[in-house]
Write a protein that holds these residues in place. Structure first.
Motif, PDB file in Angstrom:
ATOM      1  N   UNK A  27     -41.739  15.531 -46.040  1.00 23.56           N
ATOM      2  CA  UNK A  27     -41.495  16.491 -47.113  1.00 23.56           C
ATOM      3  C   UNK A  27     -41.858  17.927 -46.776  1.00 23.56           C
ATOM      4  N   UNK A  28     -42.093  18.233 -45.517  1.00 25.05           N
ATOM      5  CA  UNK A  28     -42.418  19.601 -45.116  1.00 25.05           C
ATOM      6  C   UNK A  28     -41.140  20.333 -44.733  1.00 25.05           C
ATOM      7  N   UNK A  29     -41.079  21.630 -45.034  1.00 23.78           N
ATOM      8  CA  UNK A  29     -39.906  22.444 -44.739  1.00 23.78           C
ATOM      9  C   UNK A  29     -39.871  22.796 -43.260  1.00 23.78           C
ATOM     10  N   UNK A  30     -38.729  22.524 -42.642  1.00 24.79           N
ATOM     11  CA  UNK A  30     -38.513  22.811 -41.232  1.00 24.79           C
ATOM     12  C   UNK A  30     -37.313  23.744 -41.135  1.00 24.79           C
ATOM     13  N   UNK A  31     -37.461  24.801 -40.360  1.00 19.85           N
ATOM     14  CA  UNK A  31     -36.345  25.714 -40.102  1.00 19.85           C
ATOM     15  C   UNK A  31     -35.877  25.486 -38.673  1.00 19.85           C
ATOM     16  N   UNK A  32     -34.565  25.527 -38.484  1.00 22.93           N
ATOM     17  CA  UNK A  32     -33.981  25.294 -37.172  1.00 22.93           C
ATOM     18  C   UNK A  32     -32.965  26.384 -36.875  1.00 22.93           C
ATOM     19  N   UNK A  33     -33.020  26.915 -35.662  1.00 21.46           N
ATOM     20  CA  UNK A  33     -32.081  27.928 -35.189  1.00 21.46           C
ATOM     21  C   UNK A  33     -31.458  27.399 -33.906  1.00 21.46           C
ATOM     22  N   UNK A  34     -30.141  27.484 -33.803  1.00 22.89           N
ATOM     23  CA  UNK A  34     -29.504  27.127 -32.533  1.00 22.89           C
ATOM     24  C   UNK A  34     -29.077  28.398 -31.816  1.00 22.89           C
TER      25      UNK A  34
END
Length: 169
Positions: free
Chosen positions: A95-102
Motif C-alpha cells: 500500500x505504499x506509493x511508488x513512482x516510476x520513470x522510464x
C-alpha cells in the motif's frame, strides 16, 4: 569409515549454508526487499499503461508533488539530465506509493518509494551512499534521501550503472 565421512560431509554442508546466509545478510540494507520486488516489476513492464511524459527527469519533482502529492520524490543530480519517456505512480503490495520513470533511450528505469521506518521512533531508516541489489537479471542502485528511497534499475550487471553513479560520487 563411512559414518565419519557422512558426519564430516554433513558438517561441511551446514557450514557452507551458514557462510552463504552470512554473506547474503551482509548485502542486505533497509529497503532491499522492496527494491528486489521493484526489479521484478521492471523486468515485466510490457503492456503496463504509463503516462507519456517527455521531459528531463529532474523536472518531474513538481509533477510528483502537484499531481500525486508525493513529497521529496526528487531525482538525484546523477540522473536529472536524462529525458523521460513515461511515468506512472502505483501502490505496491504493502500500500505504499511508488513512482516510476522510464528512460527509453537508455533502457533505464527509475523508482521512488518510501523509506522503511524504525518501529520505535517512526523515523526513516537511512544509510549513506549507493547500495546495490540484483534480481531477475536486473541491477538496481539504491540511495535514500529525506525519507524516500531512489533506485535506478537497468537490465544487466552493475557496470551498466557505473557511468551515472561516477558523475557525482
Amino acid at each position: 569409515n563411512p559414518v565419519i565421512l557422512s558426519i564430516a560431509l554433513a558438517l561441511f554442508v551446514i557450514l557452507g549454508v551458514g557462510v552463504y546466509v552470512v554473506i547474503e545478510r551482509m548485502n542486505e540494507f533497509p529497503g532491499s526487499g522492496t527494491a528486489r520486488k521493484l526489479l521484478t516489476i521492471a523486468s515485466s513492464m510490457r503492456g503496463v499503461p504509463m503516462d507519456a511524459v517527455t521531459a528531463e527527469t529532474g523536472s518531474l519533482n513538481d509533477l510528483f508533488f502537484m499531481k500525486y502529492r508525493l513529497e521529496h520524490y526528487n531525482v538525484p543530480p546523477e540522473f536529472a539530465g536524462l529525458r523521460s519517456s513515461a511515468v506512472r505512480v502505483f501502490d505496491d503490495d504493502e500500500g505504499r506509493r511508488v513512482a516510476q520513470i522510464t528512460v527509453a533511450d537508455k533502457r533505464l528505469q527509475l523508482f521512488f518509494f518510501p523509506a522503511e521506518r524504525n518501529l520505535q521512533t517512526g523515523q526513516p531508516i537511512e544509510f549513506s551512499g549507493w547500495r546495490y541489489v540484483e534480481n531477475e537479471n536486473w541491477t538496481g542502485a539504491v540511495r535514500v534521501r529525506d525519507g524516500v528511497y531512489f533506485m535506478a534499475a537497468v537490465r544487466g550487471p552493475r557496470k551498466e550503472l557505473a557511468p551515472y553513479l561516477a558523475k557525482h560520487s
